[in-house]
Design an enzyme around this catalytic site. Structure first.
Site, short mmCIF file in Angstrom:
data_model
loop_
_atom_site.label_atom_id
_atom_site.label_comp_id
_atom_site.label_asym_id
_atom_site.label_seq_id
_atom_site.Cartn_x
_atom_site.Cartn_y
_atom_site.Cartn_z
N HIS A 94 0.84 -1.21 0.00
CA HIS A 94 0.00 0.00 0.00
C HIS A 94 0.87 1.26 0.00
O HIS A 94 1.69 1.44 0.90
CB HIS A 94 -0.90 -0.02 1.24
CG HIS A 94 -1.85 1.14 1.32
ND1 HIS A 94 -1.95 1.94 2.43
CD2 HIS A 94 -2.75 1.64 0.42
CE1 HIS A 94 -2.86 2.87 2.22
NE2 HIS A 94 -3.36 2.70 1.01
N HIS A 134 -7.23 8.01 -4.26
CA HIS A 134 -7.85 6.70 -4.47
C HIS A 134 -8.89 6.70 -5.59
O HIS A 134 -9.23 5.65 -6.13
CB HIS A 134 -8.53 6.22 -3.18
CG HIS A 134 -7.57 5.89 -2.08
ND1 HIS A 134 -7.30 6.75 -1.05
CD2 HIS A 134 -6.82 4.78 -1.86
CE1 HIS A 134 -6.43 6.19 -0.22
NE2 HIS A 134 -6.11 5.00 -0.69
N ARG A 173 -20.74 11.75 20.09
CA ARG A 173 -20.93 12.10 21.50
C ARG A 173 -22.35 11.72 21.86
O ARG A 173 -23.30 12.44 21.53
CB ARG A 173 -20.70 13.61 21.70
CG ARG A 173 -21.04 14.09 23.12
CD ARG A 173 -19.97 13.68 24.12
NE ARG A 173 -20.25 14.09 25.49
CZ ARG A 173 -20.78 13.27 26.42
NH1 ARG A 173 -21.11 12.02 26.12
NH2 ARG A 173 -20.97 13.72 27.65
N CYS A 213 -17.41 19.27 20.53
CA CYS A 213 -17.79 18.96 21.91
C CYS A 213 -17.11 19.96 22.84
O CYS A 213 -15.94 20.29 22.64
CB CYS A 213 -17.38 17.53 22.25
SG CYS A 213 -17.81 17.10 23.94
N TYR A 258 -21.71 21.21 31.26
CA TYR A 258 -21.38 22.13 30.16
C TYR A 258 -21.41 23.59 30.60
O TYR A 258 -22.09 24.42 30.01
CB TYR A 258 -22.34 21.91 28.98
CG TYR A 258 -22.21 20.53 28.36
CD1 TYR A 258 -20.99 20.08 27.86
CD2 TYR A 258 -23.30 19.66 28.29
CE1 TYR A 258 -20.87 18.82 27.30
CE2 TYR A 258 -23.19 18.40 27.73
CZ TYR A 258 -21.97 17.99 27.23
OH TYR A 258 -21.86 16.74 26.68
#
Lengths: 553, 553
Positions: free
Chosen positions: A122, A146, A220, A267, A405
């Site tokens: 590869h 590719h 998440r 996040c 949060y």
């Protein structure tokens, strides 16, 4: 978490280097994927396309020693199509073939391939192992090289079977496990927790493409993944104090005029693992890849709210838009969050109820069939599996809005914290990270320089205006090239910027610490270290990104 | 610059302490000033009111040992009114009486007072000297304790004359000096440059009141102050490509529905003197007081633009709103700047063409008769003496938009700088500063604590959510009380937050370094030091504010 993969990837640098050169040309335009969807018998969608389109890049084919210069080719190719007379394998079966001893299998659309003997040949080196037991499609999106007739031919020569279109998970389902019906994930997603499933990929993969492939997009989840039947799905819109709610089916929403918004979602805990080194925090041990960028298609929330009866006067009287997801905890409580109403009703807010992500129906892990996309605002408010919207004078009273949060002073600990004293995180501060090389890598010096690549982003629709790098502790700063940046101006610039910089290296230098910091269009910049922004939940972890590397001359 | 005043103020700390206690109650409501304006013969306005209103605070009168508890008194008082049979003095003459040797004179409205013998009895100590040769009015606004019948009586007992209502400057005008017609400024404004006039006051005065008195509001002039006749003033609105401009007189604007916007305005170079210590920069040597907050009354720019023919479609096609001031350089070029069009047309942008500042016509130094107020955006775009607005596809091509007020990497110097590479500063990043004590002060420790007061602000309509202070280099952080904060939510929170914190002091500590940093509603925070944000123009100087003080136990 991230580090576990690194040892297998850090060798074979020379081939990687070559591969990197080959893949320089990938950019925005790599998302020309087929958009024919067939529904499988589990009420979900699979991509079954056969048209492969690719445009405008230079390919040097090292196997055939042939240059496809400035290729402008569109190929209708049978690669990955179902083939008669071949055995059928489930996703679960394929996923067990990840090593030389078991054989290394990969999938491409409906095709199953045994690439065990190809690994050493590869051109991208052992990077192919990241796809072992999984689909190569996200990597073909990342590395445009590719998308080449020769590569498709070569892949098809390894064909051993067809992929079952029955949801792999339903076969192995444990009825007693609330997570038993979670979808199967790509092997390149590295879990930060398995139940609920939370995972990210390597930052080095992330920074390869402006658009993050769905399969590599960080996941998440706070709870088990709901399994929603799109035929019976309903979205309820409630305006507090009104007798009747308005209900929309998925078809109702899809019939409305749609918009496509490309946005970065992050996040609040991204890069938490760096903050943890100062002092432990509570939260998933995220690396720097709990972030991604995707094209979402859906219907503007403001239009849906108008249909539900929200007037301009209401916009002034109500203060918040609450969202409820279909994910439910053991006590029967749904996931919830809210955003300020101005964001939802402002035409510059660009909030949509999305049903597509990167050209396909939103995958289950990302909110199928509807996720609210709130650009510029923390991931936690981009509620997945959205089933209810409430126009209210109050914020959502969910745990995640009220007691999670939020940011606090470095001296606030679990004994003294009062969650009422801090506002819920909405727009996120400016951040950046180096994706390539990774901390601990050995990097080959070329022409007296090393190449450093990364991302930078800022919430609230701010644009990155500069990324500075230093390798001498701030004595000299190098301004990075902003390689991929959406032209949208603030305050509607929702996406990250991918950047690169060539850092000069002295020939005697063996080790190097590199720092990156970004500046956004408000000229806000990152704080230098974690000591003075540490907080007990480990959120808002946006200090300078610092990596240590070894140099190979 | 600031430091020059300090030595005369740093003694008499005990009396100051007492005075501070007395003045605790001042806040938002101290702006109930009289609004009767009379025009003088120079086409300008003077405040000639006689009604003094004061509401709702506790006064302890230390002279008469009497408590006016929770006073709710409105007094019609003759203090400061013109008195027959007294000599008339010009502002210029008064301004020469600042020392014991010349006599110390102050003014209050039309009254001139000799307070030479009162200085030593003043409960606020030598602070009275800041007003020497000038008006005491801004200080009476800052320290509400003065609004007391006894104080008015006492002041009137020092009356020696009437203030001439002829503009003092016109008497001393030098026709050959382009700055010869600049207005007379209050002595408490400390110049950073005299021609053009640029000045700030002491940060310790700034943090006394949410609203900054006009007389103490920092002045940032790029050129001589225009002397505009309001009777003949015209504002031209041009939409690029249209044949006819629309013209408004001052009366036209005043007849339109008005709005009052309270906003903080800051110079991009505020706190530059701290950055300069790292390495010299080009620019005025501002301390931490090139910032202020005022109530502006005027007409929304978006309504004026609609009248001038700007359609919703135009809002999408044009990108910028250019402003031109009436201040002109030697080559005949006017001061110019521009803002992105979304800010001007968005109903949440709150941009107004202001004709009043804190209840009086905008003073000449601040843009008489019209200044565009662009809340959340750097002072340089809040163009004063506004005479022309151009709706354009391009930014202003002025020097100040193109080749000034931009940020650069710390490694960019005057040989390598390319001003095209950085965007013009618009919304400003989060900043804070300690106003009391000042760097170098000696502070009395009380009950094991010292009191620290300051301001914090963030551009773009962001609100301050936390201010952290440390006296041990970041090991322990103390969260400040946010004493005065407008309730408006982001992204329409335009004003600063005044804060205070009691820092505990160990009884053996003799010297202390205090750091302050603020966090805004996007959870952006200040960078720690100046080293890594240094830039050749010394703008965006928002690192942690650090002061060194001596402690008196």
């Amino acid at each position: 978490m991230i580090k576990s993969l690194r040892p297998t990837l850090s060798s074979n640098r020379l081939i990687n280097q070559l591969f990197r050169t080959l893949s320089q040309s990938n950019g925005y335009e790599n998302d020309n994927r087929d958009k024919n969807y067939n529904k499988n018998n589990n009420g979900q969608y699979l991509v079954l396309g056969t048209t492969v389109a690719f445009i405008g890049y230079q390919i040097y084919d090292i196997t055939r020693k042939k240059v496809y210069a400035d290729a402008q080719i569109e190929v209708d190719y049978d690669v990955g199509k179902h083939k008669q007379n071949l055995p059928t394998y489930t996703v679960e079966e394929v996923s067990q073939h990840t090593e030389q001893s078991t054989g290394i299998w990969v999938t491409y659309k409906e095709g199953v391939y045994d690439v065990t003997n190809f690994v050493n040949e590869h051109p991208g080196g052992e990077q192919i192992l990241i796809a072992a037991g999984s689909s190569v499609e996200p990597f073909w999106m990342l590395y445009a090289v590719h998308k080449n007739p020769h590569v498709y031919e070569l892949l098809e020569s390894f064909r051993i079977g067809n992929l079952s279109n029955v949801d792999a998970v339903s076969l192995t389902q444990d009825m007693s496990d609330p997570y038993g019906r979670d979808p199967k994930r790509h092997n390149a997603l590295i879990p930060a927790s398995k139940k609920p499933f939370n995972a990210e990929t390597l930052p080095s993969l992330l920074v390869e493409n402006f658009i993050t492939p769905n399969e590599l997009f960080y996941v998440r989840n706070h709870l088990p993944v709901p399994n929603i039947n799109p035929e019976t799905y309903e979205l309820e819109i409630e305006i507090e104090g009104r007798k009747k709610s308005k209900v929309f089916t998925l078809e109702d929403l899809k019939k409305m005029p749609c918009r496509t918004i490309t946005t970065t979602i992050m996040c609040a805990g991204n890069r938490r693992s760096e903050m943890t080194k100062i002092k432990p925090v509570k939260g998933l041990n995220w690396g720097a890849a709990a972030i991604g960028t995707a094209k979402f298609k859906g219907v503007p929330l403001r239009e849906v709210l108008k249909l539900a009866g929200l007037s301009e006067e209401d916009e002034e009287n109500f203060k918040h838009v609450q969202f409820e997801g279909d994910d439910v905890d053991v006590t029967g409580k749904m996931y919830g969050a809210s955003i300020p109403i101005w964001k939802a009703v402002d035409k510059r807010g660009d909030v949509i109820l999305a049903y597509e992500m990167n050209g396909v129906p939103i995958p289950r892990d990302h909110g199928f069939p509807i996720r609210v996309i709130v650009p510029g605002i923390v991931g936690a408010r981009n509620v997945k599996w959205l089933t209810k919207v409430v126009i209210s004078k109050k914020e959502s009273d969910s745990h995640w809005q009220q007691n999670d949060y939020k940011g606090f002073s470095p001296s606030t600990d679990w004994d003294t914290v009062d969650f009422k004293k801090s506002p819920a995180i909405q727009e996120l501060p400016v951040i950046s990270a180096i994706g390539k090389p990774l901390d601990g890598d050995t990097v080959k010096v070329e022409d007296g320089h090393i190449l450093v690549k990364g991302y930078a982003w800022s919430g609230g629709g701010q644009k990155i205006v500069r990324v500075d790098l230093t390798s001498d502790g701030g004595k000299t700063w190098h301004v990075a090239n902003l390689d991929h940046q959406d032209p949208a101006e603030p305050p509607r610039h929702w996406t990250w910027t991918l950047w690169s910089a060539k850092i000069p290296v002295d020939k005697n230098t063996k080790n190097m610490e590199i720092w990156a910091k970004a500046v956004d269009s408000n000229y806000n910049t990152q704080p230098e270290g974690f000591e003075n922004i540490w907080n007990l939940r480990g959120v808002l972890s946006n200090a300078y990104h610092r990596i240590n590397i070894k140099l190979e001359h």
